[in-house]
Design a protein around this motif. Structure first.
Motif, PDB file in Angstrom:
ATOM      1  N   LEU A 144      32.927  37.590 -21.754  1.00  0.00           N
ATOM      2  CA  LEU A 144      34.018  37.667 -20.776  1.00  0.00           C
ATOM      3  C   LEU A 144      35.314  37.203 -21.450  1.00  0.00           C
ATOM      4  O   LEU A 144      35.283  36.393 -22.379  1.00  0.00           O
ATOM      5  CB  LEU A 144      33.687  36.776 -19.575  1.00  0.00           C
ATOM      6  CG  LEU A 144      32.542  37.305 -18.699  1.00  0.00           C
ATOM      7  CD1 LEU A 144      31.915  36.197 -17.864  1.00  0.00           C
ATOM      8  CD2 LEU A 144      33.061  38.421 -17.786  1.00  0.00           C
ATOM      9  N   MET A 145      36.441  37.743 -20.984  1.00  0.00           N
ATOM     10  CA  MET A 145      37.737  37.368 -21.557  1.00  0.00           C
ATOM     11  C   MET A 145      38.474  36.464 -20.580  1.00  0.00           C
ATOM     12  O   MET A 145      38.560  36.756 -19.391  1.00  0.00           O
ATOM     13  CB  MET A 145      38.579  38.625 -21.832  1.00  0.00           C
ATOM     14  CG  MET A 145      37.972  39.604 -22.815  1.00  0.00           C
ATOM     15  SD  MET A 145      37.726  38.923 -24.467  1.00  0.00           S
ATOM     16  CE  MET A 145      39.420  38.795 -25.072  1.00  0.00           C
ATOM     17  N   GLU A 146      39.015  35.378 -21.103  1.00  0.00           N
ATOM     18  CA  GLU A 146      39.765  34.432 -20.263  1.00  0.00           C
ATOM     19  C   GLU A 146      41.212  34.915 -20.121  1.00  0.00           C
ATOM     20  O   GLU A 146      41.888  34.698 -19.134  1.00  0.00           O
ATOM     21  CB  GLU A 146      39.714  33.094 -20.984  1.00  0.00           C
ATOM     22  CG  GLU A 146      40.224  31.909 -20.247  1.00  0.00           C
ATOM     23  CD  GLU A 146      39.993  30.661 -21.103  1.00  0.00           C
ATOM     24  OE1 GLU A 146      38.832  30.359 -21.441  1.00  0.00           O
ATOM     25  OE2 GLU A 146      40.998  30.009 -21.434  1.00  0.00           O
ATOM     26  N   ASN A 167      28.688  33.982 -12.296  1.00  0.00           N
ATOM     27  CA  ASN A 167      28.886  35.409 -12.559  1.00  0.00           C
ATOM     28  C   ASN A 167      28.471  35.755 -13.980  1.00  0.00           C
ATOM     29  O   ASN A 167      28.690  36.848 -14.460  1.00  0.00           O
ATOM     30  CB  ASN A 167      30.358  35.781 -12.364  1.00  0.00           C
ATOM     31  CG  ASN A 167      31.263  35.003 -13.298  1.00  0.00           C
ATOM     32  OD1 ASN A 167      31.000  33.840 -13.594  1.00  0.00           O
ATOM     33  ND2 ASN A 167      32.328  35.620 -13.766  1.00  0.00           N
ATOM     34  N   GLY A 168      27.887  34.762 -14.687  1.00  0.00           N
ATOM     35  CA  GLY A 168      27.490  35.025 -16.062  1.00  0.00           C
ATOM     36  C   GLY A 168      26.677  33.884 -16.632  1.00  0.00           C
ATOM     37  O   GLY A 168      26.155  33.043 -15.891  1.00  0.00           O
ATOM     38  N   TYR A 169      26.587  33.866 -17.957  1.00  0.00           N
ATOM     39  CA  TYR A 169      25.771  32.847 -18.626  1.00  0.00           C
ATOM     40  C   TYR A 169      26.595  32.051 -19.625  1.00  0.00           C
ATOM     41  O   TYR A 169      27.514  32.593 -20.236  1.00  0.00           O
ATOM     42  CB  TYR A 169      24.641  33.509 -19.427  1.00  0.00           C
ATOM     43  CG  TYR A 169      23.676  34.329 -18.622  1.00  0.00           C
ATOM     44  CD1 TYR A 169      22.862  33.731 -17.668  1.00  0.00           C
ATOM     45  CD2 TYR A 169      23.550  35.698 -18.848  1.00  0.00           C
ATOM     46  CE1 TYR A 169      21.938  34.486 -16.945  1.00  0.00           C
ATOM     47  CE2 TYR A 169      22.632  36.458 -18.126  1.00  0.00           C
ATOM     48  CZ  TYR A 169      21.836  35.848 -17.180  1.00  0.00           C
ATOM     49  OH  TYR A 169      20.936  36.600 -16.486  1.00  0.00           O
ATOM     50  N   PHE A 209      18.663  27.583 -28.448  1.00  0.00           N
ATOM     51  CA  PHE A 209      19.719  27.536 -27.435  1.00  0.00           C
ATOM     52  C   PHE A 209      19.137  27.878 -26.070  1.00  0.00           C
ATOM     53  O   PHE A 209      18.170  28.621 -25.981  1.00  0.00           O
ATOM     54  CB  PHE A 209      20.849  28.508 -27.792  1.00  0.00           C
ATOM     55  CG  PHE A 209      21.931  27.851 -28.605  1.00  0.00           C
ATOM     56  CD1 PHE A 209      23.089  27.398 -28.009  1.00  0.00           C
ATOM     57  CD2 PHE A 209      21.772  27.673 -29.974  1.00  0.00           C
ATOM     58  CE1 PHE A 209      24.076  26.764 -28.752  1.00  0.00           C
ATOM     59  CE2 PHE A 209      22.748  27.046 -30.727  1.00  0.00           C
ATOM     60  CZ  PHE A 209      23.909  26.595 -30.116  1.00  0.00           C
ATOM     61  N   HIS A 210      19.708  27.310 -25.036  1.00  0.00           N
ATOM     62  CA  HIS A 210      19.241  27.585 -23.679  1.00  0.00           C
ATOM     63  C   HIS A 210      20.327  28.383 -22.967  1.00  0.00           C
ATOM     64  O   HIS A 210      21.511  28.192 -23.220  1.00  0.00           O
ATOM     65  CB  HIS A 210      18.976  26.270 -22.944  1.00  0.00           C
ATOM     66  CG  HIS A 210      17.943  25.433 -23.650  1.00  0.00           C
ATOM     67  ND1 HIS A 210      16.646  25.341 -23.220  1.00  0.00           N
ATOM     68  CD2 HIS A 210      18.011  24.704 -24.794  1.00  0.00           C
ATOM     69  CE1 HIS A 210      15.964  24.569 -24.061  1.00  0.00           C
ATOM     70  NE2 HIS A 210      16.775  24.167 -25.022  1.00  0.00           N
ATOM     71  N   ILE A 211      19.882  29.223 -22.081  1.00  0.00           N
ATOM     72  CA  ILE A 211      20.834  30.095 -21.390  1.00  0.00           C
ATOM     73  C   ILE A 211      20.914  29.647 -19.924  1.00  0.00           C
ATOM     74  O   ILE A 211      19.904  29.463 -19.268  1.00  0.00           O
ATOM     75  CB  ILE A 211      20.397  31.568 -21.600  1.00  0.00           C
ATOM     76  CG1 ILE A 211      21.333  32.538 -20.939  1.00  0.00           C
ATOM     77  CG2 ILE A 211      18.984  31.836 -21.160  1.00  0.00           C
ATOM     78  CD1 ILE A 211      21.162  33.966 -21.484  1.00  0.00           C
ATOM     79  N   VAL A 212      22.148  29.420 -19.465  1.00  0.00           N
ATOM     80  CA  VAL A 212      22.334  28.811 -18.144  1.00  0.00           C
ATOM     81  C   VAL A 212      23.335  29.637 -17.329  1.00  0.00           C
ATOM     82  O   VAL A 212      24.399  30.002 -17.859  1.00  0.00           O
ATOM     83  CB  VAL A 212      22.926  27.370 -18.298  1.00  0.00           C
ATOM     84  CG1 VAL A 212      22.949  26.634 -16.987  1.00  0.00           C
ATOM     85  CG2 VAL A 212      22.176  26.576 -19.356  1.00  0.00           C
ATOM     86  N   LYS A 213      23.021  29.891 -16.055  1.00  0.00           N
ATOM     87  CA  LYS A 213      23.959  30.639 -15.197  1.00  0.00           C
ATOM     88  C   LYS A 213      25.196  29.794 -14.911  1.00  0.00           C
ATOM     89  O   LYS A 213      25.087  28.579 -14.704  1.00  0.00           O
ATOM     90  CB  LYS A 213      23.295  30.987 -13.873  1.00  0.00           C
ATOM     91  CG  LYS A 213      22.462  32.218 -13.954  1.00  0.00           C
ATOM     92  CD  LYS A 213      22.064  32.687 -12.577  1.00  0.00           C
ATOM     93  CE  LYS A 213      21.272  33.981 -12.714  1.00  0.00           C
ATOM     94  NZ  LYS A 213      20.653  34.402 -11.500  1.00  0.00           N
TER      95      LYS A 213
END
Ligand code: UTP
Length: 408
Positions: free
Chosen positions: A191-193, A353-355, A330-334
């Motif tokens: 995603l772009m900030e 809305n993402g990880y 690494f762990h992936i978190v919402k």
């Protein structure tokens, strides 16, 4: 890294869209974007494809903790040993303050939170006060490394400066920024900030040692003769840092790492407990604890998986260096990730809305050959602040601070 190389890296990870506004950017923005592409670890992105695969734990067996009665018997011996290591400058402390503290719901770094009632008492202030207890005992300052992130570095360093480091000797404090990991949408696209910046988040509390290395601090650690690092979380306001008895016990047992632990309050308490996994030290999270493990007892009838970690570890530097080149899981978190939509409008979502991708300190424990779980009295040393109210909150920590004679 130049424009071509940046483009190539994006292609390699299927993230070409990061360059979609490139032609509209100023020279400065272009350079910033390329620099960010160079710095950000994109290998973690492959985790999105594996996210539904369950991480299987190895064979879990008990790991005995050094309990209070044993510590009491050897108190003076461990204390002398720890004090001598501290006086000789062999121990450094690392404050993990790179987290976002989202559950607490303050926009400021968590350490800036004022937990006072009739006067100002900041979380950072409590930590420095706790460190001072040992500094005064041994008569010398202890080097403190403070890990921040891109998101809170300026604010944190400014705050410490404004507060005159709460009386601590500035020469013994080193700030360093932790590495950032990209944040992605549910399809795994970064995603772009803004048009010139990828959305990123701090890469988890397990990123601290690689961030120390990337910031060139290992030289400093060697030069100062620091052989052990006491790593601890920002949010435990009763934290005992550089505790001589703990240090003495870990030295005496010649372990690669020591972990402060508390006896579980109830069999189903939501803490990770120390164990061996395939013969190596490990932590099994509360949601991974089967009924069989939860109810397992030793010959005296005591539960064997009964000691929860409190994120206060003493790592031997030479062992950290040995694992530094190995890959951390690494762990992936919402997560709710702010981003710009296809029309270029900035959106700050309320719901995930993402990880984000995080490395965890507990995975570093599993990479070590030996670990000493060291029991501490919960009400003396464990008052975490995760939430505003309820369990592990400002309220519960205030009550514990009062119980320990801290004036709020
Ligand atoms: P937590 O896992 O409780 O996360 O951090 P947090 O960011 O403070 O709070 P929430 O989950 O958003 O509400 C435990 C410790 O690890 C540090 C935190 O600052 C805290 O001291 N941490 C966490 C980092 O230093 N970097 C990170 O990327 C994550």
């Amino acid at each position: 890294m130049n424009n071509q190389e940046a483009r190539k890296k994006l292609e390699q990870y299927g993230q070409e869209h990061v360059f979609q506004y490139y032609d509209e950017l100023s020279d400065r923005e272009r350079n910033e974007l390329i620099e960010q592409i160079e710095r950000v670890d994109m290998e973690v992105l492959s985790l999105c494809e594996q996210k539904d695969k369950l991480q299987k734990k190895g064979k879990i067996t008990p790991l005995a903790a050094m309990q209070l009665d044993e510590i009491e018997k050897n108190r003076q011996y461990y204390f002398n040993m720890g004090c001598s290591a501290l006086k000789n400058g062999k121990i450094g402390a690392v404050l993990l303050a790179g987290g976002m503290g989202t559950r607490l719901g303050s926009d400021d770094p968590k350490g800036m939170y004022n937990i006072g009632i009739t006067r100002e008492v900041y979380i950072f202030e409590r930590i420095i006060q706790n460190l001072f207890d040992v500094v005064e005992q041994i008569g010398t300052y202890i080097h403190l490394f403070i890990m921040t992130s891109d998101k809170n570095h300026e604010q944190t360093t400014r705050f410490f400066e404004e507060k005159n480091y709460f009386g601590y000797n500035r020469e013994y404090i080193t700030f360093f920024k932790q590495d950032m990991a990209p944040a992605v949408d549910y399809q795994g696209k970064i995603l772009m900030e803004s048009k010139s910046k990828m959305s990123t988040s701090p890469n988890g509390n397990g990123g601290w040692f690689t961030s120390i290395i990337r910031n060139g601090l290992l030289n400093k650690i060697h030069k100062k003769g620091i052989e052990f690092l006491n790593v601890f979380a920002v949010d435990n306001v009763l934290q005992r840092i550089a505790d001589p008895i703990f240090i003495g016990a870990v030295l005496e047992k010649n372990c690669a790492v020591g972990a402060k632990v508390v006896r579980k309050a109830a069999p189903d308490e939501k803490v990770g407990v120390m164990c061996l996994e395939d013969g190596k030290p490990s932590i099994v999270e509360y949601y991974e604890l089967t009924e069989e493990l939860r109810d397992a007892r030793d010959e005296d009838g005591n539960p064997v998986y009964n000691f929860g970690v409190i994120l206060n570890y003493l790592f031997r530097v030479k062992d950290l260096e040995e694992i530094a080149s190995k890959k951390m899981p690494f762990h992936i978190v919402k997560k709710a990730v702010p981003y710009i939509n296809e029309k270029g409008a900035f959106i700050k979502p309320e719901a995930p809305n993402g990880y984000k991708f995080e490395a965890l300190v507990l995975d570093m424990i599993h990479m070590m050959d030996s670990c000493l779980p060291f029991e501490v009295v919960r009400n003396r040393e464990f008052a975490p602040i995760k939430n505003k109210t309820g369990v592990d909150s400002v309220e519960s920590a205030r009550a514990l601070l009062k119980e320990n004679g801290v004036d709020l």
